[in-house]
Design a protein around this motif. Structure first.
Motif, short mmCIF file in Angstrom:
data_model
loop_
_atom_site.label_atom_id
_atom_site.label_comp_id
_atom_site.label_asym_id
_atom_site.label_seq_id
_atom_site.Cartn_x
_atom_site.Cartn_y
_atom_site.Cartn_z
N GLY A 1 -17.47 43.17 25.43
CA GLY A 1 -16.60 42.03 25.64
C GLY A 1 -16.92 40.87 24.73
O GLY A 1 -18.00 40.81 24.13
N ASN A 2 -15.97 39.95 24.63
CA ASN A 2 -16.16 38.71 23.88
C ASN A 2 -15.31 37.66 24.58
O ASN A 2 -14.10 37.58 24.36
N GLY A 3 -15.93 36.89 25.46
CA GLY A 3 -15.17 35.95 26.28
C GLY A 3 -14.23 36.74 27.18
O GLY A 3 -14.62 37.71 27.82
N PRO A 4 -12.95 36.35 27.24
CA PRO A 4 -12.00 37.06 28.09
C PRO A 4 -11.54 38.40 27.50
O PRO A 4 -10.88 39.18 28.18
N LEU A 5 -11.89 38.65 26.24
CA LEU A 5 -11.46 39.87 25.56
C LEU A 5 -12.39 41.02 25.91
O LEU A 5 -13.60 40.92 25.70
N THR A 6 -11.84 42.10 26.46
CA THR A 6 -12.67 43.25 26.83
C THR A 6 -12.21 44.50 26.11
O THR A 6 -11.03 44.65 25.76
N GLU A 7 -13.16 45.41 25.92
CA GLU A 7 -12.87 46.67 25.25
C GLU A 7 -11.81 47.47 26.00
O GLU A 7 -10.88 48.01 25.39
N ALA A 8 -11.92 47.55 27.32
CA ALA A 8 -10.98 48.35 28.11
C ALA A 8 -9.55 47.86 27.93
O ALA A 8 -8.61 48.66 27.83
N ALA B 1 -10.35 66.79 18.29
CA ALA B 1 -10.50 65.52 18.99
C ALA B 1 -11.27 64.53 18.10
O ALA B 1 -12.17 64.92 17.36
N VAL B 2 -10.89 63.27 18.20
CA VAL B 2 -11.61 62.21 17.48
C VAL B 2 -11.83 61.03 18.42
O VAL B 2 -11.10 60.84 19.38
N ARG B 3 -12.86 60.29 18.12
CA ARG B 3 -13.12 59.02 18.81
C ARG B 3 -13.13 57.93 17.75
O ARG B 3 -13.88 58.01 16.77
N VAL B 4 -12.29 56.91 17.94
CA VAL B 4 -12.15 55.83 16.96
C VAL B 4 -12.74 54.55 17.54
O VAL B 4 -12.32 54.09 18.60
N GLU B 5 -13.72 54.00 16.84
CA GLU B 5 -14.28 52.69 17.19
C GLU B 5 -13.53 51.66 16.37
O GLU B 5 -13.72 51.54 15.15
N LEU B 6 -12.66 50.88 17.01
CA LEU B 6 -11.66 50.06 16.31
C LEU B 6 -12.18 48.72 15.82
O LEU B 6 -11.40 47.86 15.42
N GLY B 7 -13.47 48.51 15.82
CA GLY B 7 -14.05 47.24 15.40
C GLY B 7 -15.11 46.81 16.40
O GLY B 7 -15.26 47.40 17.47
N TYR B 8 -15.85 45.77 16.05
CA TYR B 8 -16.94 45.28 16.89
C TYR B 8 -16.51 44.02 17.63
O TYR B 8 -16.24 42.98 17.00
N LEU B 9 -16.47 44.09 18.95
CA LEU B 9 -16.11 42.90 19.73
C LEU B 9 -17.21 41.85 19.70
O LEU B 9 -16.97 40.69 20.05
N THR B 10 -18.42 42.25 19.30
CA THR B 10 -19.52 41.28 19.21
C THR B 10 -19.53 40.57 17.86
O THR B 10 -20.38 39.71 17.62
N ASN B 11 -18.61 40.94 16.97
CA ASN B 11 -18.47 40.27 15.67
C ASN B 11 -17.29 39.31 15.74
O ASN B 11 -16.19 39.70 16.15
N THR B 12 -17.49 38.08 15.34
CA THR B 12 -16.46 37.05 15.50
C THR B 12 -15.16 37.42 14.79
O THR B 12 -14.07 37.32 15.37
N ARG B 13 -15.25 37.87 13.53
CA ARG B 13 -14.05 38.19 12.77
C ARG B 13 -13.31 39.38 13.37
O ARG B 13 -12.09 39.33 13.57
N ASP B 14 -14.03 40.46 13.67
CA ASP B 14 -13.39 41.64 14.26
C ASP B 14 -12.72 41.28 15.58
O ASP B 14 -11.61 41.72 15.88
N ALA B 15 -13.42 40.48 16.40
CA ALA B 15 -12.89 40.12 17.71
C ALA B 15 -11.61 39.28 17.57
O ALA B 15 -10.65 39.46 18.34
N GLU B 16 -11.59 38.37 16.60
CA GLU B 16 -10.39 37.56 16.39
C GLU B 16 -9.20 38.45 16.01
O GLU B 16 -8.08 38.23 16.47
N TRP B 17 -9.44 39.43 15.16
CA TRP B 17 -8.36 40.34 14.78
C TRP B 17 -7.89 41.16 15.97
O TRP B 17 -6.70 41.32 16.21
N LEU B 18 -8.85 41.72 16.73
CA LEU B 18 -8.50 42.58 17.85
C LEU B 18 -7.77 41.83 18.95
O LEU B 18 -7.07 42.44 19.76
N ALA B 19 -7.91 40.53 18.98
CA ALA B 19 -7.21 39.73 19.97
C ALA B 19 -5.74 39.53 19.62
O ALA B 19 -4.93 39.15 20.48
N GLU B 20 -5.36 39.83 18.37
CA GLU B 20 -3.99 39.60 17.92
C GLU B 20 -3.11 40.82 18.19
O GLU B 20 -3.47 41.95 17.86
N SER B 21 -1.94 40.55 18.77
CA SER B 21 -1.00 41.63 19.06
C SER B 21 -0.56 42.37 17.80
O SER B 21 -0.48 43.60 17.78
N ALA B 22 -0.29 41.64 16.72
CA ALA B 22 0.16 42.26 15.48
C ALA B 22 -0.90 43.19 14.90
O ALA B 22 -0.60 44.28 14.39
#
Length: 379
Positions: free
Chosen positions: A191-198, A316-337
């Motif tokens: 997680g990163n603030g209110p943003l969670t992996e799930a 089967a594959v497992r994709v790690e879509l970025g690091y929520l503990t990294n500020t830049r990755d988390a900012e991107w993952l928070a964006e709908s686009a």
């Protein structure tokens, strides 16, 4: 079981040291036999690296189970298909490899004695004049050791997996694609603030489901917005649904540092000869598309023997879509686009998987308009 790590001692550590000694990774007479010391830690990490496990030096359920499996050699025990408690081990993987080399389809070389291994063994016995009881005992062992490899010019398991993937044609229409949003329920993951992996991965999964459904595929999620299941349950669900592919979505994270960032994709790989060929191919395609369409750092593809990748009978594959503990990755993952870019990337990768290699266009040339068509096109 309890997690066992450096600094701990006891009978469990003694058992771990003994298993490592048998495998030649730790001298049997070295050190305190009940202490998890630095040498034991290095040996465990070496073993985890060899077997496609998470390399952390900690012996949990998967690492301990892998240590137990590694002690078996072909011929050490009688093997047969047991529905509730299948035989699992390196001896089973060796049998599967030998059957493939002799022209019998034992399924993926995963070290699990399942129905396909049973059928292949039965066919082998019938062809060589051994009583066809689908049991690997002394007579069958002698017969298999007397025969030389008959399939040449490639890796038979890889060729069979490739053929099975394309047996129903080079179209997404009608393909059952299992999408697995990781975590869920009380398990929110990183997680990163209110943003969670799930939450992030469920949103990307829902977008991917929409793209696949519009293409004529039959996408199915392993959980709802608030559900949670173990990896073994998710694999069983995918197998029962007879999925053609499984795509598991996660976000990564690190404790104590915000530096780590980027995207990585994993497929089943537990050492030489024990790899899902089409899983590896899909992982490469997913990784390539995401890296090309986003600014996420390329952390490459890796073979792992995690339960979800090993127990599924489809690529089967497992994709790690970025690091929520990294500020830049988390900012991107928070964006709908940005999440839609991720879903688009995975969708295009799935399309590419079904294209013949001579028709696979360069990255960026496959049109997203094909998501509304059952056919695959390139511009």
């Amino acid at each position: 079981m309890q997690l066992v790590r450096r600094g701990e001692r006891g009978s469990v550590v003694s058992d771990i040291r003994s298993k490592l000694g048998v495998l030649g990774l730790l001298p049997l007479e070295s050190g305190d036999p009940e202490l998890f010391d630095d040498a034991c830690d290095r040996a465990v990490r070496h073993f985890q690296q060899q077997r496609g496990l998470t390399v952390d030096g900690v012996v949990g359920e998967q690492t301990y189970r892998a240590l137990d499996e590694a002690r078996w050699s072909l011929g050490d025990r009688t093997l047969y298909h047991h529905i509730n408690h299948p035989f699992v081990g390196d001896d089973v993987a060796e049998l599967q490899s030998r059957l493939h080399e002799l022209g019998f389809d034992a399924g993926r070389v995963d070290g699990i004695f399942g129905p396909r291994t049973e059928a292949a063994l039965h066919d082998f016995q019938r062809n060589v004049g051994v009583p066809p009881d689908a049991t690997f005992g002394p007579a069958t062992r002698r017969a298999i050791e007397q025969l030389r490899r008959t399939v040449t010019g490639g890796q038979p398991a890889r060729l069979r997996e490739h053929e099975a993937l394309h047996r129903n044609g080079n179209r997404l229409s009608g393909k059952a694609i299992i999408i697995d949003p990781g975590h869920g329920g009380d398990d929110v993951g990183w997680g990163n603030g209110p943003l969670t992996e799930a939450t992030v991965v469920y949103d990307v999964a829902a977008r991917l489901r929409g793209l696949l459904a519009a293409s004529g595929a039959l996408p199915c999620l392993t959980r709802g917005p608030d559900g949670w299941f173990s990896d073994r349950d998710r694999a069983a669900f995918a197998n029962a649904a007879e999925g053609d592919l499984l795509i598991s979505l996660h976000c990564d994270g690190t404790e104590g540092s915000s530096m780590a960032n980027g995207v990585a994709t994993y497929y089943f790989g537990a050492g030489p000869g024990r790899t899902s060929a089409m899983g590896e191919r899909l992982a490469e395609l997913v990784q390539r598309e995401i890296v090309t369409r986003t600014d996420l750092l390329d952390c490459r593809t890796h073979g792992k023997s995690w339960d979800l990748l090993r127990l599924t009978r489809m690529p089967a594959v497992r994709v790690e879509l970025g690091y929520l503990t990294n500020t830049r990755d988390a900012e991107w993952l928070a964006e709908s686009a940005f999440r839609h870019y991720l879903a688009d990337s995975i969708f295009v990768a799935v399309q590419r998987l079904y294209l013949p290699e001579d028709r696979d266009p360069a990255v960026g040339q496959l049109t997203l308009s094909t998501r509304t068509s059952s056919s695959l096109q390139a511009v």
